[in-house]
Design an enzyme around this catalytic site. Structure first.
Site, PDB file in Angstrom:
ATOM      1  N   ASP A   1       0.854  -1.181   0.000  1.00  0.00           N
ATOM      2  CA  ASP A   1       0.000   0.000   0.000  1.00  0.00           C
ATOM      3  C   ASP A   1       0.897   1.240   0.000  1.00  0.00           C
ATOM      4  O   ASP A   1       2.108   1.153   0.169  1.00  0.00           O
ATOM      5  CB  ASP A   1      -0.979  -0.018   1.176  1.00  0.00           C
ATOM      6  CG  ASP A   1      -0.308   0.167   2.527  1.00  0.00           C
ATOM      7  OD1 ASP A   1       0.885   0.514   2.568  1.00  0.00           O
ATOM      8  OD2 ASP A   1      -0.980  -0.025   3.548  1.00  0.00           O
TER       9      ASP A   1
ATOM     10  N   ASP B   1      -8.329  -7.269   1.132  1.00  0.00           N
ATOM     11  CA  ASP B   1      -7.322  -7.415   2.189  1.00  0.00           C
ATOM     12  C   ASP B   1      -7.913  -6.945   3.504  1.00  0.00           C
ATOM     13  O   ASP B   1      -8.819  -6.109   3.525  1.00  0.00           O
ATOM     14  CB  ASP B   1      -6.073  -6.584   1.873  1.00  0.00           C
ATOM     15  CG  ASP B   1      -6.275  -5.120   2.249  1.00  0.00           C
ATOM     16  OD1 ASP B   1      -5.747  -4.703   3.297  1.00  0.00           O
ATOM     17  OD2 ASP B   1      -6.969  -4.398   1.511  1.00  0.00           O
TER      18      ASP B   1
END
Length: 403
Positions: free
Chosen positions: A105, A279
């Site tokens: 990320d 996720d």
């Protein structure tokens, strides 16, 4: 300031998604992500390892469970141990000895999780390190630079993240800034041939703002898109409608990643709405509280009712924990100072998530997804009349009726 009107310079983004099958009734899709470290079957759940590892499970165990993609956190890895050290280890794959795919990320979520330590300007996010208090700037360029050094297979743009419960001018400002930052990330990306940059759709719970963001970001030819800014405390009715709006406007031939979603019901419903990737820290975090995921919800193994229960967590689960240990054994460990139980539960919970999405995929391939959903809901809630109203409404919107 208005959003940048001209798309970034990334040209001919690689087509990493191959659609294999689609549900004839709902938006559910089965596909394959063709990535540098192997093919990933979708829909897929991606376990989260903030600092190059998952709490309570080794990379070897993760591999043995069939996981083929997991997450790392750019912000934390950028601070410690730092991108230069990881680069010397042949990237994050070498550093953590992980042979499969990685998604990192951008660090944007820390604007919410570390709100008291951060300030957002057009330049980027100004953080005060939670480790030593040192001031640092995470700009779109720096985020991409760190992710290029990490060598992850999928990298995320830096976006301006605000809590999903925030309303007012800040939501619009953050949405437009995320579009501008996407262009800066595209321009800074040094390895588009090896690393796939995903855009992140923002706009909060405002359908008009999210629509504007979708229209702008889909002008950029990036390999994939994430749906951001949700799963942060908003109502489930608001949540599913923003997911459905997003998937309805995203390109069919590119992966759709719904960020931060991990509850079993949410996963099944959002696959029906057209999402491919998910996720969440939920399976590992809930394991640390003694909770085991099962088709009927979860088992709180600290409760005394399990003290003399010699059955496995789930007799049908093939994971090492269920094949080896009883509920009574895990109950006893949870009431000792031994942390081994948390390890066993983490292995099981991640296995549960991976198996659930694998079963979802099989049902799509075999054109029985609506029946799978009905059976899943009946098992989870006992009776369709007890299913959450938001899930019933969301599924009905794509033609799956529970009653």
């Amino acid at each position: 300031m208005a959003a940048v009107g001209s798309p970034g310079s990334l040209e001919s983004a690689p087509r990493i998604m191959r659609l294999v099958a689609e549900c004839s009734r709902s938006g559910a899709r089965a596909g394959e992500l063709r990535l540098p470290h192997g093919t990933v079957a979708t829909p897929v759940f991606m376990p989260v390892g903030t600092q190059a590892t998952m709490k309570g499970i080794t990379t070897e165990q993760l591999d043995s469970l069939g996981c083929r993609i997991c997450l790392g956190n750019t912000y934390h890895l950028g601070l410690r141990p730092g991108p230069e050290l990881i680069r010397k280890a042949q990237g994050l794959h070498g550093f953590m000895n992980w042979p499969h795919n990685l998604l990192t990320d951008s660090g944007g979520f820390q604007m919410v999780s570390l709100f008291s330590l951060s300030e957002v300007t057009e330049e980027g996010v100004h953080f005060r390190s939670p480790y030593d208090g040192e001031e640092t700037l995470l700009s779109p360029e720096r985020s991409v630079e760190i992710q290029n050094a990490l060598g992850s297979d999928i990298i995320m743009q830096l976006d301006h993240v605000v809590s999903s419960t925030v309303t007012g001018p800040l939501v619009e400002e953050a949405m437009h800034r995320s579009v501008r930052w996407l262009d800066r990330c595209i321009a800074a990306h040094k390895h588009p041939d090896k690393q796939n940059l995903f855009a992140i759709i923002q706009g909060g719970l405002n359908a008009d703002l999210r629509t504007t963001c979708l229209k702008e970001m889909t002008k950029r030819d990036v390999p994939g898109f994430a749906i951001g800014g949700l799963s942060g405390g908003e109502s489930k009715a608001q949540f599913w409608k923003m997911v459905a709006l997003s998937t309805s406007m995203l390109p069919k031939d590119k992966p759709r990643y719904l960020m931060g979603v991990g509850y079993a019901t949410d996963l099944v419903v959002c696959v029906a709405l057209g999402c491919d990737m998910f996720d969440c820290v939920y399976p590992t975090r809930t394991a640390r509280f003694g909770s085991a995921l099962v088709p009927t919800g979860n088992l709180q193994l600290k409760k005394k009712q399990y003290a003399k229960d010699f059955s496995p967590i789930n007799p049908e689960c093939p994971c090492p924990t269920c094949q080896t240990h009883s509920r009574a054994f895990l109950h006893a460990l949870l009431h000792s100072d031994n942390t081994t139980a948390l390890h066993h539960l983490t292995v099981h919970n991640i296995a549960y998530q991976l198996q659930l999405l694998s079963a979802v995929r099989s049902s799509i391939l075999e054109q029985r997804f609506p029946d799978f959903v009905r059976n899943f809901m009946r098992t989870m809630y006992g009776d369709h009349s007890l299913c959450p109203a938001w899930a019933v409404e969301a599924l009905a919107s794509v033609g799956i009726m529970l009653t």
